[in-house]
Design an enzyme around this catalytic site. Structure first.
Site, PDB file in Angstrom:
ATOM      1  N   ASN A   6       0.864  -1.187   0.000  1.00 41.50           N
ATOM      2  CA  ASN A   6       0.000   0.000   0.000  1.00 41.50           C
ATOM      3  C   ASN A   6       0.898   1.234   0.000  1.00 41.50           C
ATOM      4  O   ASN A   6       1.516   1.545   1.015  1.00 41.50           O
ATOM      5  CB  ASN A   6      -0.902  -0.028   1.244  1.00 41.50           C
ATOM      6  CG  ASN A   6      -1.726   1.237   1.378  1.00 41.50           C
ATOM      7  OD1 ASN A   6      -1.793   2.048   0.458  1.00 41.50           O
ATOM      8  ND2 ASN A   6      -2.354   1.412   2.530  1.00 41.50           N
ATOM      9  N   LYS A   8       0.018   4.270  -0.148  1.00 43.10           N
ATOM     10  CA  LYS A   8      -0.627   5.449   0.466  1.00 43.10           C
ATOM     11  C   LYS A   8      -0.462   6.645  -0.477  1.00 43.10           C
ATOM     12  O   LYS A   8      -0.531   6.466  -1.687  1.00 43.10           O
ATOM     13  CB  LYS A   8      -0.061   5.678   1.872  1.00 43.10           C
ATOM     14  CG  LYS A   8      -0.144   4.390   2.713  1.00 43.10           C
ATOM     15  CD  LYS A   8       0.093   4.583   4.160  1.00 43.10           C
ATOM     16  CE  LYS A   8      -0.072   3.235   4.870  1.00 43.10           C
ATOM     17  NZ  LYS A   8       0.050   3.324   6.304  1.00 43.10           N
ATOM     18  N   HIS A  92      -9.423   1.051   4.715  1.00 43.09           N
ATOM     19  CA  HIS A  92      -8.153   1.221   5.439  1.00 43.09           C
ATOM     20  C   HIS A  92      -8.384   2.118   6.649  1.00 43.09           C
ATOM     21  O   HIS A  92      -9.201   3.035   6.604  1.00 43.09           O
ATOM     22  CB  HIS A  92      -7.107   1.834   4.505  1.00 43.09           C
ATOM     23  CG  HIS A  92      -5.739   1.800   5.091  1.00 43.09           C
ATOM     24  ND1 HIS A  92      -5.310   2.741   5.993  1.00 43.09           N
ATOM     25  CD2 HIS A  92      -4.734   0.914   4.960  1.00 43.09           C
ATOM     26  CE1 HIS A  92      -4.069   2.436   6.375  1.00 43.09           C
ATOM     27  NE2 HIS A  92      -3.704   1.336   5.754  1.00 43.09           N
ATOM     28  N   GLU A  94      -6.810   4.518   7.778  1.00 42.93           N
ATOM     29  CA  GLU A  94      -6.628   5.957   7.535  1.00 42.93           C
ATOM     30  C   GLU A  94      -7.879   6.563   6.906  1.00 42.93           C
ATOM     31  O   GLU A  94      -8.191   7.727   7.135  1.00 42.93           O
ATOM     32  CB  GLU A  94      -5.367   6.183   6.678  1.00 42.93           C
ATOM     33  CG  GLU A  94      -4.115   5.945   7.518  1.00 42.93           C
ATOM     34  CD  GLU A  94      -2.908   5.418   6.758  1.00 42.93           C
ATOM     35  OE1 GLU A  94      -2.898   5.465   5.517  1.00 42.93           O
ATOM     36  OE2 GLU A  94      -1.968   4.935   7.428  1.00 42.93           O
ATOM     37  N   GLU A 162      -5.097  -4.956  10.476  1.00 45.13           N
ATOM     38  CA  GLU A 162      -4.098  -3.920  10.689  1.00 45.13           C
ATOM     39  C   GLU A 162      -4.400  -3.202  12.005  1.00 45.13           C
ATOM     40  O   GLU A 162      -5.218  -2.264  12.031  1.00 45.13           O
ATOM     41  CB  GLU A 162      -4.131  -2.906   9.538  1.00 45.13           C
ATOM     42  CG  GLU A 162      -3.819  -3.502   8.192  1.00 45.13           C
ATOM     43  CD  GLU A 162      -3.241  -2.467   7.232  1.00 45.13           C
ATOM     44  OE1 GLU A 162      -2.126  -2.690   6.757  1.00 45.13           O
ATOM     45  OE2 GLU A 162      -3.888  -1.453   6.981  1.00 45.13           O
ATOM     46  N   GLY A 168       2.648   2.377  10.795  1.00 48.28           N
ATOM     47  CA  GLY A 168       3.581   3.488  10.651  1.00 48.28           C
ATOM     48  C   GLY A 168       4.267   3.887  11.939  1.00 48.28           C
ATOM     49  O   GLY A 168       4.865   4.960  12.026  1.00 48.28           O
ATOM     50  N   SER A 198       3.689  -2.119  10.231  1.00 52.97           N
ATOM     51  CA  SER A 198       5.145  -2.142  10.405  1.00 52.97           C
ATOM     52  C   SER A 198       5.782  -3.474   9.988  1.00 52.97           C
ATOM     53  O   SER A 198       6.719  -3.929  10.636  1.00 52.97           O
ATOM     54  CB  SER A 198       5.519  -1.777  11.846  1.00 52.97           C
ATOM     55  OG  SER A 198       5.050  -0.477  12.163  1.00 52.97           O
TER      56      SER A 198
HETATM   57  P1  13P Z   1       3.220   0.456   7.661  1.00 54.81           P
HETATM   58  O1  13P Z   1       3.736  -0.850   7.067  1.00 54.81           O
HETATM   59  O2  13P Z   1       3.947   1.646   7.159  1.00 54.81           O
HETATM   60  O3  13P Z   1       3.110   0.375   9.141  1.00 54.81           O
HETATM   61  O4  13P Z   1       1.721   0.627   7.106  1.00 54.81           O
HETATM   62  C1  13P Z   1       0.836  -0.409   7.218  1.00 54.81           C
HETATM   63  C2  13P Z   1      -0.361  -0.093   6.426  1.00 54.81           C
HETATM   64  O5  13P Z   1      -1.149   0.761   6.781  1.00 54.81           O
HETATM   65  C3  13P Z   1      -0.581  -0.837   5.176  1.00 54.81           C
HETATM   66  O6  13P Z   1      -1.862  -0.624   4.679  1.00 54.81           O
END
Ligand code: 13P
Length: 240
Positions: A6, A8, A92, A94, A162, A168, A198
């Site tokens: 992903n 982002k 997601h 976010e 997740e 992150g 992560s």
């Molecule tokens: P990170 O791997 O940067 O923690 O992000 C995970 C994520 O949100 C994947 O969709």
């Protein structure tokens, strides 16, 4: 095993072609793993082109439930299919945290995408406060049952667990925490389950070795060809 990256809101179109070429070269000879990348909308066409006729699939990061209409700022299933996109992330954290996505809108997006013929990775996970309050299973139950009621164990659906506190932050769930959550999710909806939060080359082997972990949804580490390919190779090793 399914490894999805992903991106982002990273990588503009001009960076995308170089990344895709590099990844394809780097993964030549790696088998037993399905690889997906999820670039931003503006880079989808650049990603679809080099991966056409390869095994690397390209997904969007979100998709609307209507085929077209007065929905400013949204992108439809038909638009993605017309571009040659294979699937989409949905729900997601976010999107849930910053853009008002709810379990109901996640379910609507999922139903529409699957009906249109796209594949879907639907994301679920608890926040730090929810975990500390002992509500992890309650939160997961509500999120997963909404999906299960809407589409069931559809063959083109995967779920990504997740935990929000691990995204992150560098704070990965332990393999035991991931396994426990995945086993719980599987008891509600039996589809491929990816862990996200992560994931890095250094912890991928241990996480992917858990019996109910069928892959990973990778954020930061998917932006670099070398680290993303190393995670794909870890997945290939485990299932070979
Ligand atoms: P990170 O791997 O940067 O923690 O992000 C995970 C994520 O949100 C994947 O969709």
């Amino acid at each position: 095993m399914l490894i999805a990256g992903n991106w982002k809101m990273y990588k503009w179109p001009s960076e995308t072609a170089a990344f895709c070429g590099g990844l394809w070269e780097r993964l030549a000879g790696t088998s037993g793993v399905d690889v997906v990348i999820c670039p931003p909308y503006t880079s989808l066409a650049e990603a679809v082109r080099p991966f056409d006729r390869t095994d690397v699939a390209v997904y969007a990061q979100n998709v609307h439930w209507a085929e077209e209409g007065a929905f400013t700022g949204e992108i439809s299933t038909r638009m993605l299919l017309d571009l040659g996109v294979d699937g989409s992330l949905v729900g997601h954290s976010e999107r849930r945290q910053h853009f008002g996505e709810s379990d109901e809108t996640v379910a609507r997006r999922t139903v529409a995408a699957l009906e249109a013929g796209l594949r879907v990775i639907a994301c679920v996970g608890e926040s730090e406060e929810e975990r500390e309050a002992g509500q992890t299973e309650l939160v997961l139950r509500v999120q997963v049952e909404t999906l299960a009621d809407a589409v069931g164990a559809h063959e083109h659906l995967a779920v990504a667990y997740e935990p929000v506190w691990a995204i992150g932050t560098g704070k990965t769930a332990t393999p035991e925490q991931a396994q426990e959550a995945h086993a719980f999710i599987r008891s509600l909806l039996d589809v491929p389950l990816l862990y996200g939060g992560s994931v890095k080359p250094e912890n991928a082997d241990e996480l992917l070795a858990q019996p109910d972990v069928d892959g990973a949804l990778v954020g930061g580490a998917s932006l670099d060809v070398e680290s993303f390919a190393a995670i794909c190779e870890a997945a290939a090793r485990i299932r070979s």
